[in-house]
Enzyme design. Structure first.
Site, PDB file in Angstrom:
ATOM      1  N   THR A 198       3.027  10.591  11.020  1.00 30.65           N
ATOM      2  CA  THR A 198       1.719   9.944  11.104  1.00 30.65           C
ATOM      3  C   THR A 198       1.871   8.453  11.354  1.00 30.65           C
ATOM      4  OG1 THR A 198       0.705  11.572   9.633  1.00 30.65           O
ATOM      5  CG2 THR A 198      -0.396   9.442   9.798  1.00 30.65           C
ATOM      6  N   ALA A 258       4.273  12.574   3.923  1.00 31.89           N
ATOM      7  CA  ALA A 258       5.490  11.767   3.928  1.00 31.89           C
ATOM      8  C   ALA A 258       5.527  10.760   2.787  1.00 31.89           C
ATOM      9  CB  ALA A 258       5.616  11.051   5.275  1.00 31.89           C
ATOM     10  N   GLN A 259       4.403  10.095   2.509  1.00 30.52           N
ATOM     11  CA  GLN A 259       4.399   9.050   1.493  1.00 30.52           C
ATOM     12  C   GLN A 259       4.602   9.609   0.092  1.00 30.52           C
ATOM     13  OE1 GLN A 259       4.870   5.632  -0.049  1.00 30.52           O
ATOM     14  NE2 GLN A 259       4.503   5.721   2.151  1.00 30.52           N
ATOM     15  N   VAL A 270      -2.990   4.770  -2.315  1.00 32.33           N
ATOM     16  CA  VAL A 270      -2.188   4.334  -1.175  1.00 32.33           C
ATOM     17  C   VAL A 270      -2.848   4.647   0.167  1.00 32.33           C
ATOM     18  CG1 VAL A 270       0.065   4.640  -0.044  1.00 32.33           C
ATOM     19  CG2 VAL A 270      -0.080   4.600  -2.533  1.00 32.33           C
ATOM     20  N   GLY A 271      -3.756   5.622   0.211  1.00 32.54           N
ATOM     21  CA  GLY A 271      -4.205   6.136   1.498  1.00 32.54           C
ATOM     22  C   GLY A 271      -5.280   5.340   2.206  1.00 32.54           C
ATOM     23  N   ASP A 283      -6.798   2.664   4.242  1.00 31.39           N
ATOM     24  CA  ASP A 283      -6.281   1.582   5.081  1.00 31.39           C
ATOM     25  C   ASP A 283      -7.120   1.387   6.342  1.00 31.39           C
ATOM     26  OD1 ASP A 283      -5.609   3.897   6.368  1.00 31.39           O
ATOM     27  OD2 ASP A 283      -3.448   3.627   6.249  1.00 31.39           O
ATOM     28  N   LYS A 310     -12.648   4.340   4.984  1.00 37.05           N
ATOM     29  CA  LYS A 310     -11.703   5.330   4.469  1.00 37.05           C
ATOM     30  C   LYS A 310     -11.450   5.044   2.989  1.00 37.05           C
ATOM     31  CE  LYS A 310      -7.075   7.228   5.192  1.00 37.05           C
ATOM     32  NZ  LYS A 310      -5.776   7.060   5.871  1.00 37.05           N
ATOM     33  N   SER A 356      -3.516  -0.221  -2.860  1.00 36.32           N
ATOM     34  CA  SER A 356      -2.376  -0.559  -1.993  1.00 36.32           C
ATOM     35  C   SER A 356      -2.738  -0.323  -0.538  1.00 36.32           C
ATOM     36  CB  SER A 356      -1.170   0.307  -2.383  1.00 36.32           C
ATOM     37  OG  SER A 356      -0.080   0.093  -1.514  1.00 36.32           O
TER      38      SER A 356
END
Length: 360
Positions: free
Chosen positions: A104, A159-160, A247-248, A250, A254, A315
């Protein structure tokens, strides 16, 4: 052992190029845990010593589009005055894994000196982005999560999730991971990916985000939820001392976390204005936002009382993290003789003649 990437004789100023194979060689020789521990320590020192007169970051910007799919390519600059500039170029394309078999997030980081502007290094930064994002969550968790935290909840198993679990397990005694992903096929491979990374934890898959959170000491949300489609984590039952690394989020619109939960928490942004524009802080008034991550790390003793309360680290990704991560791997590359060293830029006898290099 993978084949070492060769050094070559250079004529002009040297630029070191680090491919994904070069990074794999560095990790093999340094050790994945040692590299991550070093990054967490260096990033912590950079945050504790952060001075806006020395470290300059510009608001990240780029191109955002919906054709052929939702995506963006943006750039994230940072400068340590008198020494270094880093510029990360990063693409975010959530359809990549299914449609193209690629990550991604795809990224590269360039390092330049501020004496001549010379390009010192060009690094593959997809791995570094995952690592530095995990390291930032580890620093936030180290200050705000209960010291005995042993259960990590994951909302999003992409992945994260691997980097988050790895980094947090370096600062807390994580023994158990409880995970949820809207895509069951992604969740099904999480345990194997964690094991491949050398992360020794028991992994349990659950059927909802609420189940992942209910018994967790720390939660990481790292999803590819579309703008206007969140939240994915609603307010509900959780331990009183829960710490969340969000974390998501960004992109404008969202979000991952229910605003009702945010309003009950102490919310710590990585970069205040950036989080207001595209993080969880989009949902809050400015007076509902706590101190930033640098302030929390710098004055950690006064913030450790937060360990008994609900906290959220917003984040969105700080360009300073990319500078620290790139400089770390370039340091190891120079020490180990790793990477392709090329004369990418000219060193003419006559600096006023742009055509001189053609006369050979």
């Amino acid at each position: 052992m993978p084949n070492r990437s060769p050094e070559r004789e250079v004529v002009g100023p040297a630029t070191r190029i680090l491919t994904h194979t070069c990074l794999a060689n560095i990790v093999e020789r340094v050790g994945l845990n040692a590299l991550l521990d070093d990054l967490i320590e260096r990033l912590g020192s950079a945050l504790a010593a952060h001075d806006s007169e020395v470290i300059h970051t510009i608001e990240r910007t780029g191109f955002r589009y919906t054709k052929p799919d939702l995506g963006l390519i943006e750039w994230m600059p940072a400068m340590e005055a008198g020494r270094l500039v880093s510029i990360k170029t990063v693409g975010y394309h959530p359809t990549n894994p299914v449609e193209r078999g690629t990550p991604t997030v795809l990224a590269t980081t360039s390092l330049h000196d501020t004496i001549s502007g010379r390009l010192l290094a060009l690094c593959e930064a997809t791995f570094l982005t995952a690592l530095r994002t995990g390291a930032a969550s580890a620093l936030a968790s180290d200050v705000m999560a209960i010291e005995s935290a042993s259960t990590l909840g994951l909302v999003g198993c992409g992945a994260q999730a691997v980097a988050q679990t790895h980094a947090i397990s370096r600062v807390r005694p994580i023994e158990r991971v409880v995970a949820f992903d809207a895509d069951e096929s992604v969740a099904a491979t999480l345990a194997a990916r964690l094991q491949r990374a050398g992360i020794d934890v028991a992994t349990e898959l659950v059927d909802s985000a609420a189940e992942a959170v209910a018994g967790a000491d720390i939660v990481c949300t790292a999803t590819s939820v579309d703008p206007q489609a969140g939240p994915v984590l609603h307010d509900g039952d959780h331990r009183p001392w829960l710490h969340i690394n969000a974390v998501g989020a960004d992109l404008p619109g969202k979000i991952e976390i229910d605003v009702a939960l945010l309003r009950r928490a102490t919310v710590i942004p990585d970069v205040v204005e950036q989080c207001i524009a595209e993080g969880e802080c989009q949902q809050l008034e400015r007076d509902q936002i706590g101190p930033d991550l640098a302030g929390v790390v710098r004055h950690r003793s006064r913030h450790e009382s937060l360990r008994s309360t609900l906290t959220v680290f917003d984040s969105t990704g700080w360009a300073l993290e990319d500078l620290v991560a790139a400089e770390l791997v370039v340091h190891h590359a120079e020490r180990l003789g790793e990477g392709f060293v090329v004369d990418l830029q000219p060193a003419p006898h006559d600096p006023y003649d742009p055509y001189e290099f053609l006369c050979r």
